[in-house]
Design a protein around this motif. Sequence first.
Motif: not given
Length: 322
Positions: A166, A170, A207
């Motif tokens: 993940q 990202e 982010y």
Amino acid sequence: MDAINSFLVDMLGPLGPIYAVGGLGALLVLFTLPVLLKKQQDPLEKLKQQTEAPKAGGKKDRLRTARKNDKLEKYSTFLEPKSEEEYSAAKLKLLQAGYRTKDAVRFFHFAQFALGIIGIVVGVIFFVLFKAGDNPTTQQTLIWILGPGGVGYMFPKYWVTKRQQQRQEEIQDGFPDSLDMLLVCVEAGQSMDQAIIRVSKEMRTSYPALADEFEIVSHEIKAGKDKPTVLSDMAERCGVMDISSFVTVLIQSATFGTSIAEALRVYAGEMRDKRVMRAEEKANKLPTKMTLATMMLTVPPLLIILVGPSVHGITQMGNMGP
């Protein structure tokens, strides 16, 4: 053996041998754990502590030397891999998953050990309460008892791997936008160091993982670390191929004296095209992934609609008879 088995059955019931084996295993674990967890002090460290005189005003010095968790230090031989390669690989994987503490490897192995023991205890309790009366086979007994322990032992590894994937996704998704912002800052007259700080602040909301990496880079550069080394460490922490290529571009640009803004402009355009290509690839894979679900949800109702009336008519004709 038959006499011992009969004695245990008479004393503890039909499950007496299982209780005896479980109790013996628990005693062995209790007697073995102190031996495994006890860490022998290194003679060189002991000699070093004896020869070094304590410094005055020792509070500040203690803060500088206390680099590890004292509670886990004595269990380090049990909670850390023995091989340097295994330790480095585990530490790198935890870094890429976002766990940067110095005791991350120890906490990871402690979680595996603790969850494995808890799973075995839960499996034993569940087996005794719900499955012991059904006279299960030896294989079924081992599955019900050791299965939860295996799941508990593997869960931290699955969690870290999922977090790593993940986080890398990202970073990969937000990297083209950060390059565009970095290019704007450089073309506006800011230095590369100031542009990195600005990008880390602006990318925090969208982010956060990528913002953390840029912030670490800015802090390491302020501390006086060599910029190529700092960028290489960033590429290693992220584990994303786009970041590695970006670091190579910056290092080559600084080595050969070319314009950083021009290199950023070309590379940012390539990253935008690459992101569009990834989106198109996912869109092209979607019909293939939906084929099975479409068949399962469409074909049975269609068969019922087409074949149902015929089957109903045949059954009616059979019931009417001659």
